[in-house]
Scaffold this active site. Structure first.
Site, PDB file in Angstrom:
ATOM      1  N   GLY A 278      -8.525  -9.428   9.869  1.00  0.00           N
ATOM      2  CA  GLY A 278      -8.772  -8.424  10.643  1.00  0.00           C
ATOM      3  C   GLY A 278      -7.467  -7.672  11.357  1.00  0.00           C
ATOM      4  O   GLY A 278      -7.706  -6.920  12.271  1.00  0.00           O
ATOM      5  N   PRO A 321      -5.905 -12.911   6.473  1.00  0.00           N
ATOM      6  CA  PRO A 321      -5.323 -11.503   6.698  1.00  0.00           C
ATOM      7  C   PRO A 321      -5.433 -11.270   5.146  1.00  0.00           C
ATOM      8  O   PRO A 321      -5.029 -11.430   4.147  1.00  0.00           O
ATOM      9  CB  PRO A 321      -3.900 -11.928   7.138  1.00  0.00           C
ATOM     10  CG  PRO A 321      -3.287 -13.282   6.604  1.00  0.00           C
ATOM     11  CD  PRO A 321      -4.936 -14.113   6.615  1.00  0.00           C
ATOM     12  N   ARG A 360     -10.851   5.995   2.386  1.00  0.00           N
ATOM     13  CA  ARG A 360     -10.737   5.205   3.633  1.00  0.00           C
ATOM     14  C   ARG A 360     -10.939   6.615   4.541  1.00  0.00           C
ATOM     15  O   ARG A 360     -11.482   6.366   5.592  1.00  0.00           O
ATOM     16  CB  ARG A 360      -9.774   4.453   4.013  1.00  0.00           C
ATOM     17  CG  ARG A 360      -9.631   3.195   3.094  1.00  0.00           C
ATOM     18  CD  ARG A 360      -8.607   2.192   3.745  1.00  0.00           C
ATOM     19  NE  ARG A 360      -9.061   1.662   4.880  1.00  0.00           N
ATOM     20  CZ  ARG A 360      -8.589   2.020   6.103  1.00  0.00           C
ATOM     21  NH1 ARG A 360      -7.687   2.872   5.990  1.00  0.00           N
ATOM     22  NH2 ARG A 360      -9.020   1.439   7.007  1.00  0.00           N
ATOM     23  N   CYS A 391     -14.678  17.418  -6.207  1.00  0.00           N
ATOM     24  CA  CYS A 391     -15.809  18.357  -5.843  1.00  0.00           C
ATOM     25  C   CYS A 391     -16.697  18.065  -4.920  1.00  0.00           C
ATOM     26  O   CYS A 391     -17.799  17.871  -4.822  1.00  0.00           O
ATOM     27  CB  CYS A 391     -16.634  18.752  -7.204  1.00  0.00           C
ATOM     28  SG  CYS A 391     -15.754  19.383  -8.460  1.00  0.00           S
ATOM     29  N   GLU A 392     -15.799  17.994  -3.522  1.00  0.00           N
ATOM     30  CA  GLU A 392     -16.191  17.634  -2.507  1.00  0.00           C
ATOM     31  C   GLU A 392     -15.462  18.066  -1.162  1.00  0.00           C
ATOM     32  O   GLU A 392     -14.554  17.827  -1.245  1.00  0.00           O
ATOM     33  CB  GLU A 392     -16.435  16.229  -2.204  1.00  0.00           C
ATOM     34  CG  GLU A 392     -17.203  15.752  -1.266  1.00  0.00           C
ATOM     35  CD  GLU A 392     -18.258  14.484  -1.617  1.00  0.00           C
ATOM     36  OE1 GLU A 392     -18.664  14.330  -2.595  1.00  0.00           O
ATOM     37  OE2 GLU A 392     -18.469  13.634  -0.795  1.00  0.00           O
TER      38      GLU A 392
HETATM   39  N1  LLP Z   1     -11.970 -12.682   5.939  1.00  0.00           N
HETATM   40  C1  LLP Z   1     -13.301 -11.996   5.767  1.00  0.00           C
HETATM   41  C2  LLP Z   1     -14.510 -12.885   5.899  1.00  0.00           C
HETATM   42  C3  LLP Z   1     -13.668 -10.590   5.499  1.00  0.00           C
HETATM   43  O1  LLP Z   1     -14.781 -10.330   5.354  1.00  0.00           O
HETATM   44  C4  LLP Z   1     -12.365  -9.890   5.572  1.00  0.00           C
HETATM   45  C5  LLP Z   1     -12.528  -8.241   5.426  1.00  0.00           C
HETATM   46  C6  LLP Z   1     -11.249 -10.098   5.673  1.00  0.00           C
HETATM   47  C7  LLP Z   1     -11.042 -11.810   5.762  1.00  0.00           C
HETATM   48  C8  LLP Z   1      -9.774  -9.587   5.574  1.00  0.00           C
HETATM   49  O2  LLP Z   1      -9.765  -8.535   6.773  1.00  0.00           O
HETATM   50  P1  LLP Z   1      -8.403  -7.846   6.812  1.00  0.00           P
HETATM   51  O3  LLP Z   1      -7.353  -8.758   7.427  1.00  0.00           O
HETATM   52  O4  LLP Z   1      -8.040  -7.100   5.765  1.00  0.00           O
HETATM   53  O5  LLP Z   1      -8.631  -6.662   7.741  1.00  0.00           O
HETATM   54  N2  LLP Z   1     -12.658  -1.657   3.534  1.00  0.00           N
HETATM   55  C9  LLP Z   1     -12.264  -1.742   4.998  1.00  0.00           C
HETATM   56  C10 LLP Z   1     -12.253  -3.125   5.464  1.00  0.00           C
HETATM   57  C11 LLP Z   1     -13.227  -4.102   4.804  1.00  0.00           C
HETATM   58  C12 LLP Z   1     -12.838  -5.545   5.411  1.00  0.00           C
HETATM   59  C13 LLP Z   1     -13.898  -6.445   4.924  1.00  0.00           C
HETATM   60  N3  LLP Z   1     -13.824  -7.683   5.130  1.00  0.00           N
HETATM   61  C14 LLP Z   1     -11.340  -0.713   5.077  1.00  0.00           C
HETATM   62  O6  LLP Z   1     -10.932  -0.354   4.408  1.00  0.00           O
HETATM   63  O7  LLP Z   1     -10.793  -0.622   6.423  1.00  0.00           O
END
Ligand code: LLP
Length: 463
Positions: A278, A321, A360, A391-392
């Site tokens: 996150g 991460p 995104r 087309c949007e």
């Molecule tokens: N661990 C778990 C259990 C997760 O669900 C996620 C992301 C991560 C790690 C990795 O998170 P990161 O470090 O990449 O933020 N599609 C969205 C993000 C969805 C994240 C889902 N889970 C976007 O494009 O912002």
């Protein structure tokens, strides 16, 4: 973020429209190292280069649109996370951000582990040789086949997300004569400061088992009784694209509270806590992400302090991460097709991709930067919206940005920080063919995920 509705500096239109955009940079040709991959620069002709290769060459060899990934940067960032967390903690790269076999091999070589959340990601990881014990398996609704495959393969941990799953995994492991290492994912009730769709620790949502009303304690109680399970710890993931560490602090506090309750009730000190992923990255120059060593230090201090307070042995920490490793390492290279100035509003710049290669912006209102990549220009900045060819009308790649006023069809533009959740969330909308991922390193480029072809599309169409 500091935003200005009336940016200073030269203007293309006399009246700028309402909106929230960053003032144009003093030099539109400059490439802010915060948002671009490490080896990106410009050559003496002003062409953007990465890993020593000009984007004009990459466009000629591989076509556009294309995701261009800086392999050295990926390895650097993976290693920085690994080193920051040292030997007392584990780093699991979140494959959902972007996964391919080359990436799996890089992670393996750099000593990282891997978080997968589907049978497809697991298959990719195993086929590239990631040792199963270094894989964590996630998901809020794993199918019986996925569970069986993960247990058979011997994954290092399965993260249990519901009461049903506790029983399913225990049953599968027992029937295979195994004891599966598991963590229990809890929702800690934190409101992470991020987009609603990517926040995951408040209680009103599908992931995890709530701590609040004793459900998580009940989940641990049940799991500890089952022979097929070896409960190694508790998992919490509070959301994505987060800059503020206070959410992790509250999460750690509450997870440690559960560890203490488990110790008091069962006399068992669970050995691990996973604080998820996150961590945010810079999409524009306004974003200020933290370095891995700062994050590692902050998390380890928080957990140690909480455990001392609860008189618990400090558990082994793990983190997941995804975006923070791969996000900044790639940019999307597009060719400009049309340039449409709308007087008093903005100029629409249409590129040869769009929401099919980057959803995104449409989905989360995400902000991106953009630069003219095939040359430099001293023309006045103009306010642009970079849009795709779908087309949007919501098919927007970069909502508000400035590009040189002499931008023309045939120019190449590049959108940085598209390494995470762009190729992995790409679609075939309008039967677009998903772009390739080209990895560049030390003057050499190679395709690690090839471009889709019409044949690929038609192969699935068997009606
Ligand atoms: N661990 C778990 C259990 C997760 O669900 C996620 C992301 C991560 C790690 C990795 O998170 P990161 O470090 O990449 O933020 N599609 C969205 C993000 C969805 C994240 C889902 N889970 C976007 O494009 O912002």
């Amino acid at each position: 973020m500091s935003r200005s509705a009336h940016p200073a500096g030269p203007r293309h239109a006399d009246v700028l429209p309402e909106g929230h955009y960053t003032a144009p940079a003093d030099d539109l040709n400059a490439l802010d190292p915060k948002v671009w991959a490490h080896t990106v620069g410009r050559d003496t002709d002003g062409v953007v280069t990465v890993g020593g290769i000009a984007v004009t060459q990459l466009a000629e060899d591989y076509g556009t649109p294309a995701y261009i990934l800086d392999e050295a940067d990926f390895r650097d960032r993976a290693r920085a996370w690994r080193t920051a967390f040292g030997t007392d903690a584990d780093v699991f790269y979140a494959g959902k951000a972007f996964l391919s076999r080359a990436v799996v091999r890089w992670l393996d070589e750099e000593g990282l582990n891997l978080d997968v959340c589907s049978g497809g990601e697991l298959a990719t990881a195993l086929s590239a040789g990631m040792p199963a014990e270094r894989i964590a398996f996630h998901g809020n609704n794993k199918s019986p086949e996925e569970i069986e495959r993960a247990v058979r393969a011997g994954v290092g941990r399965i993260v249990l997300d519901s009461f049903q799953e506790i029983v399913r995994v225990a049953h599968t492991a027992e029937s295979l004569g195994k004891r599966q290492r598991v963590q229990i994912r809890v929702t800690v009730g934190v409101e992470a400061h991020t987009h609603e769709f990517i926040a995951t620790a408040h209680e009103d949502q599908k992931f995890g088992i709530p701590l609040a009303d004793g459900q998580a304690a009940e989940a641990v109680r049940r799991a500890l009784q089952l022979d097929g399970l070896d409960v190694i710890g508790i998992h919490s993931h509070i959301g994505s694209q987060i800059f503020d560490m206070s959410g992790f602090e509250v999460a750690a506090h509450r997870v440690v509270g559960l560890l203490k309750d488990v110790r008091d009730e069962h006399g068992v000190e669970l050995a691990e806590i996973d604080l998820g992923g996150g961590l945010g990255i810079a999409y524009t120059s306004d974003d200020d992400p933290r370095e891995p060593h700062e994050i590692a230090k902050a998390l380890s201090e928080i957990v140690t302090r909480e455990c001392e307070g609860a008189r618990l042995r400090t558990p082994r920490i793990s983190v997941e991460p995804g975006r923070a490793i791969v996000g900044p390492t790639a940019f999307t290279l597009y060719e400009v097709g049309t340039v449409k100035p709308l007087e008093g509003l903005r100029t629409y710049v249409s590129v040869d991709g769009g929401m099919s290669d980057n959803i995104r912006t449409a989905l989360y209102d995400a902000e991106y930067s953009v630069a003219l990549a095939s040359r430099t220009s001293d023309a006045e900045p103009m306010l642009v919206r970079v849009v795709g060819k779908h087309c949007e009308s919501g098919d927007i790649v970069v909502k508000d940005a400035f590009l040189p006023g002499d931008l023309a069809p045939g120019d190449l533009i590049a959108v940085p920080a598209t390494g995470a959740y762009c190729r992995s969330m790409a679609s075939n909308y309008n039967h677009a063919m998903r772009p390739p991922v080209v990895a560049v390193r030390d003057g050499a480029a190679r395709v690690i995920v090839r471009r889709e072809t019409e044949e690929d599309l038609l192969r699935l169409d068997v009606g």
